[in-house]
Design a protein around this motif. Structure first.
Motif, short mmCIF file in Angstrom:
data_model
loop_
_atom_site.label_atom_id
_atom_site.label_comp_id
_atom_site.label_asym_id
_atom_site.label_seq_id
_atom_site.Cartn_x
_atom_site.Cartn_y
_atom_site.Cartn_z
N THR A 56 0.85 -1.20 0.00
CA THR A 56 0.00 0.00 0.00
C THR A 56 0.88 1.24 0.00
N VAL A 57 0.64 2.11 -1.00
CA VAL A 57 1.40 3.36 -1.13
C VAL A 57 0.44 4.52 -0.90
N VAL A 58 0.80 5.42 0.00
CA VAL A 58 0.04 6.66 0.17
C VAL A 58 0.90 7.80 -0.33
N VAL A 59 0.32 8.69 -1.13
CA VAL A 59 1.06 9.86 -1.61
C VAL A 59 0.26 11.12 -1.30
N SER A 60 0.93 12.10 -0.69
CA SER A 60 0.28 13.40 -0.43
C SER A 60 0.64 14.34 -1.58
N GLY A 61 -0.09 15.45 -1.68
CA GLY A 61 0.10 16.32 -2.85
C GLY A 61 -0.14 15.51 -4.12
N ALA A 62 -1.12 14.60 -4.05
CA ALA A 62 -1.23 13.54 -5.06
C ALA A 62 -1.64 14.03 -6.45
N ALA A 63 -2.33 15.17 -6.52
CA ALA A 63 -2.80 15.62 -7.84
C ALA A 63 -1.83 16.59 -8.49
N GLY A 64 -0.68 16.84 -7.85
CA GLY A 64 0.29 17.76 -8.41
C GLY A 64 1.25 17.06 -9.38
N ALA A 65 2.25 17.81 -9.81
CA ALA A 65 3.18 17.31 -10.83
C ALA A 65 3.91 16.05 -10.35
N VAL A 66 4.48 16.11 -9.15
CA VAL A 66 5.23 14.96 -8.64
C VAL A 66 4.26 13.86 -8.19
N GLY A 67 3.27 14.24 -7.37
CA GLY A 67 2.39 13.25 -6.75
C GLY A 67 1.61 12.42 -7.76
N SER A 68 1.12 13.07 -8.82
CA SER A 68 0.31 12.33 -9.80
C SER A 68 1.17 11.28 -10.52
N THR A 69 2.46 11.57 -10.66
CA THR A 69 3.37 10.63 -11.31
C THR A 69 3.73 9.49 -10.35
N VAL A 70 3.95 9.84 -9.09
CA VAL A 70 4.27 8.82 -8.08
C VAL A 70 3.17 7.76 -8.04
N GLY A 71 1.91 8.22 -7.95
CA GLY A 71 0.80 7.28 -7.82
C GLY A 71 0.70 6.35 -9.02
N GLN A 72 0.95 6.89 -10.20
CA GLN A 72 0.85 6.05 -11.40
C GLN A 72 2.01 5.06 -11.49
N ILE A 73 3.19 5.48 -11.08
CA ILE A 73 4.33 4.53 -11.11
C ILE A 73 4.07 3.43 -10.07
N ALA A 74 3.50 3.81 -8.93
CA ALA A 74 3.18 2.81 -7.91
C ALA A 74 2.19 1.78 -8.48
N LYS A 75 1.24 2.25 -9.29
CA LYS A 75 0.28 1.32 -9.92
C LYS A 75 1.01 0.42 -10.92
N ILE A 76 1.93 1.00 -11.69
CA ILE A 76 2.69 0.19 -12.65
C ILE A 76 3.44 -0.92 -11.91
N LYS A 77 3.89 -0.63 -10.68
CA LYS A 77 4.64 -1.61 -9.89
C LYS A 77 3.71 -2.54 -9.10
#
Ligand SMILES: NC(=O)c1ccc[n+]([C@@H]2O[C@H](COP(=O)([O-])OP(=O)(O)OC[C@H]3O[C@@H](n4cnc5c(N)ncnc54)[C@H](OP(=O)(O)O)[C@@H]3O)[C@@H](O)[C@H]2O)c1
Length: 336
Positions: A147-168
């Motif tokens: 389980t990955v939680v990301v804050s600032g999730a809809a911003g430039a960094v956060g939106s990418t983090v969440g998607q890479i986490a899904k890829i993984k």
């Protein structure tokens, strides 16, 4: 030719305001051998710039007072005195909040407008995308099913983090500041769930409900109370890439929060701060993967584009007002 420039007029205490910035016009000097004149097309505004407006010691020098504020720019070569660049070439560099910049050829990098939209070099394929990539993969080390939680999730960094986490193969929960951003994260980007921290009465209880198995990776973009509450849900051997603390950047007094040492010890948690520059030698590797996932449609991105040079300072403040989804840019001229 006159050049509009934005200077740092004073060091802000709290939220920057009209006293912080000054717009002036200056003549453009002649080019010397090996130099190029660049017309800015997209100017990047980034949260880290707030830190450079103070004179506190940091990993990067403060912006000098009464000088042009520097930052990421994608532009087009207007004139060239270098054999490496032709008029019309698109380039990226750390130039500044000005309509025209003169740079040495080695200070800018050519970008191919046919390969990807030029703006993406300031976002998903540039500094924010690489920050997400290395922070999550190198420090977070995601494993399938975590389980990955990301804050600032809809911003430039956060939106990418969440998607890479899904890829993984991870279960991904975003925290962001509006219902529209929550919808975007879940429906458009495929986050498993998301929480609006501004309307949730009890973030701690909400996190417990949305992360019943606890949190294995917390990618921290915001710091402050949001992070205090996520920390309480961390699992044994959790990893916490500490990327940013935007909730504290405009505080007038030092932020004092719960002390984390005991938690880290009890659960053998790794909490590691980083700056994207730590990974400079591996940027090519990161950009290649981001480009590949983008090409395959596995990564998506959003940009919030403000128009007009004079709006750069206000666009910068929009970062702290949460007005952007994805990368916030200012378009200051049309590509030719
Ligand atoms: N370590 C590095 O090398 C590195 C590199 C790039 C960025 N960063 C950091 O990463 C973070 C995200 O940067 P970014 O470029 O992707 O910016 P961004 O997330 O695109 O924009 C900033 C967002 O932060 C949120 N925010 C603003 N004030 C907040 C507050 N008080 N509490 C909670 N959220 C708040 C807002 O969204 P909401 O509507 O959700 O509030 C806003 O849209 C920043 O902290 C930045 O400093 C670090």
């Amino acid at each position: 030719m006159q050049n509009k420039q934005i200077l740092l007029a004073s060091r802000p205490v709290g939220m920057p305001d009209e006293r912080t910035f000054e717009i002036r016009e200056a003549a453009i000097p002649d080019l010397s051998d090996g130099e190029v004149l660049i017309r800015a097309v997209y100017v990047s505004v980034d949260p880290y710039m707030r830190g450079r407006m103070t004179d506190a010691e940091s990993y990067i020098e403060p912006f000098p007072l009464n000088e042009v504020i520097t930052g990421g720019v994608v532009g087009q070569i207007e004139r060239s005195a270098s054999p490496d660049f032709n008029e019309g070439d698109f380039v990226i560099g750390t130039l500044g909040w000005q309509e025209y910049s003169i740079a040495k050829a080695k200070e800018v990098r050519k970008i191919d407008p046919a390969a990807a939209p030029i703006s993406t070099h300031l976002g998903i394929l540039g500094m924010p995308g690489l920050t997400a990539y290395f922070g999550l993969l190198d420090i977070g080390k995601p494993r399938e099913g975590e389980t990955v939680v990301v804050s600032g999730a809809a911003g430039a960094v956060g939106s990418t983090v969440g998607q890479i986490a899904k890829i993984k193969g991870c279960r991904t929960i975003g925290i962001a500041g509006s219902d529209e951003k929550i919808r975007y994260l879940v429906e458009d980007l495929g986050f498993d769930d998301a929480i609006n921290y501004k309307t949730t009465p009890d973030l701690r209880a909400e996190l417990k409900e949305k992360c019943p198995d606890g949190v294995d990776i917390y990618f921290d973009n915001v710091g402050g109370e949001i992070s205090d509450k996520v920390h309480a849900r961390l699992n044994r051997l959790a990893r916490v890439p500490v990327c940013g603390a935007i909730s504290t950047y405009n505080l007038k007094e030092r932020d004092i929060g719960p002390r984390v040492q005991t938690l880290l010890i009890k659960k053998s948690i790794l909490m590691q701060g980083f700056t994207v520059g730590d990974y400079a030698k591996r940027f090519k590797e990161g950009a290649a993967d981001l480009g590949k996932w983008l090409g395959e449609g596995r990564l998506k991105y959003e940009e919030t584009v403000r128009e007009g040079f004079e709006n750069i300072p206000d666009a910068f403040l929009d970062l702290f007002r949460g007005k952007n989804t994805g990368k916030l840019l200012v378009k200051v001229s049309d590509p030719k």
